[in-house]
Design a protein around this motif. Structure first.
Motif, PDB file in Angstrom:
ATOM      1  N   THR B  81      19.619 -48.655 -93.796  1.00 13.16           N
ATOM      2  CA  THR B  81      20.488 -49.647 -94.418  1.00 13.16           C
ATOM      3  C   THR B  81      19.678 -50.504 -95.393  1.00 13.16           C
ATOM      4  O   THR B  81      18.442 -50.458 -95.405  1.00 13.16           O
ATOM      5  CB  THR B  81      21.107 -50.552 -93.339  1.00 13.16           C
ATOM      6  OG1 THR B  81      20.053 -51.092 -92.531  1.00 13.16           O
ATOM      7  CG2 THR B  81      22.055 -49.764 -92.435  1.00 13.16           C
ATOM      8  N   GLN B  87      23.355 -53.357 -94.597  1.00 10.30           N
ATOM      9  CA  GLN B  87      24.552 -52.531 -94.754  1.00 10.30           C
ATOM     10  C   GLN B  87      24.240 -51.303 -95.588  1.00 10.30           C
ATOM     11  O   GLN B  87      23.261 -51.260 -96.320  1.00 10.30           O
ATOM     12  CB  GLN B  87      25.663 -53.330 -95.457  1.00 10.30           C
ATOM     13  CG  GLN B  87      26.152 -54.537 -94.680  1.00 10.30           C
ATOM     14  CD  GLN B  87      27.125 -55.368 -95.502  1.00 10.30           C
ATOM     15  OE1 GLN B  87      28.175 -54.870 -95.911  1.00 10.30           O
ATOM     16  NE2 GLN B  87      26.774 -56.613 -95.765  1.00 10.30           N
ATOM     17  N   ALA B  88      25.099 -50.279 -95.442  1.00 10.74           N
ATOM     18  CA  ALA B  88      24.969 -49.068 -96.266  1.00 10.74           C
ATOM     19  C   ALA B  88      26.365 -48.600 -96.618  1.00 10.74           C
ATOM     20  O   ALA B  88      27.098 -48.169 -95.722  1.00 10.74           O
ATOM     21  CB  ALA B  88      24.197 -47.990 -95.510  1.00 10.74           C
ATOM     22  N   PRO B  89      26.777 -48.609 -97.907  1.00 10.27           N
ATOM     23  CA  PRO B  89      26.022 -49.108 -99.047  1.00 10.27           C
ATOM     24  C   PRO B  89      25.721 -50.617 -98.942  1.00 10.27           C
ATOM     25  O   PRO B  89      26.322 -51.321 -98.146  1.00 10.27           O
ATOM     26  CB  PRO B  89      26.963 -48.846-100.236  1.00 10.27           C
ATOM     27  CG  PRO B  89      27.900 -47.805 -99.793  1.00 10.27           C
ATOM     28  CD  PRO B  89      28.071 -48.032 -98.323  1.00 10.27           C
ATOM     29  N   CYS B  90      24.802 -51.043 -99.793  1.00 12.74           N
ATOM     30  CA  CYS B  90      24.384 -52.451 -99.835  1.00 12.74           C
ATOM     31  C   CYS B  90      25.580 -53.354-100.124  1.00 12.74           C
ATOM     32  O   CYS B  90      26.435 -53.045-100.955  1.00 12.74           O
ATOM     33  CB  CYS B  90      23.314 -52.604-100.911  1.00 12.74           C
ATOM     34  SG  CYS B  90      23.024 -54.291-101.466  1.00 12.74           S
TER      35      CYS B  90
END
Lengths: 95, 95
Positions: B81, B87-90
Motif C-alpha cells: 500500500t 491505501q492501494a490505490p493511494c
C-alpha cells in the motif's frame, strides 16, 4: 523485488495521479527526491538515506510508467558485462 | 531482474572504479544521467529514453553500493500500500 514488480506496484498505487499531474510535474517531483537524496548523503542519517533511495526509485518507476518504458528492459544492458567495453569488471578508461 | 541482481551486477562491474571516484563525483555522474533522461524526454527518441532510464538506474545502484544501502530494503516501502496513507490505490490528497 523485481524491477517489474516495483513498476507494477507503482502503477497500481499512483498511475491515475501521475497521469493527472503529467510527465513534467512528475519529473519535477522526481528531481525533488534526488535533492532529498543529496541531503541525506550530507546528514549521514542511515535510515533517512535508505528512505530517500526508495523514494528516488519509486518516482523513477512512476516516470517510467508515464513514459511507457519497461524498467526491466532498461536495466538489461547492465545485467552482464559493461555495455561500453563488454568486460566484467569494467575496463573502460577512468573515470 | 531483482533490484539486488542489478545492484550486485553494478558492484561487480564498477565498485572499484566507483570507490576510486568517490561518492560526490559518483553523485555528480548520477545527476548527469538525470539530465540526459530529461533530454530524452524532450526529444522523443524511444530507444534513447529506455537507454537513459537504464543509465539512471545503474548510477543509482552504484551510489547505493558506495553508501552501503540495500535497494531491495529501500524499495520495500512501495511493495504494497501507499507508505503514507496505507491505501492501494493511494488516497493521499493531490498532488
Amino acid at each position: 523485488m523485481h524491477l517489474s514488480e516495483l513498476q507494477n506496484s507503482m502503477r497500481h498505487l499512483y498511475m491515475e495521479r501521475d497521469r493527472e499531474r503529467g510527465r513534467d510535474a512528475t519529473f519535477r517531483w522526481f528531481t525533488e527526491e534526488v535533492g532529498e537524496l543529496a541531503k541525506a548523503m550530507r546528514t549521514g542519517d542511515r535510515a533517512n538515506l535508505q528512505h530517500e533511495f526508495g523514494d528516488v526509485l519509486a518516482w523513477l518507476a512512476s516516470l517510467a510508467n508515464l513514459e511507457g518504458i519497461d524498467l526491466e528492459a532498461a536495466a538489461a544492458r547492465y545485467a552482464g558485462t559493461c555495455p561500453r567495453c563488454d568486460q566484467a569488471p569494467c575496463g573502460c578508461p577512468f573515470p
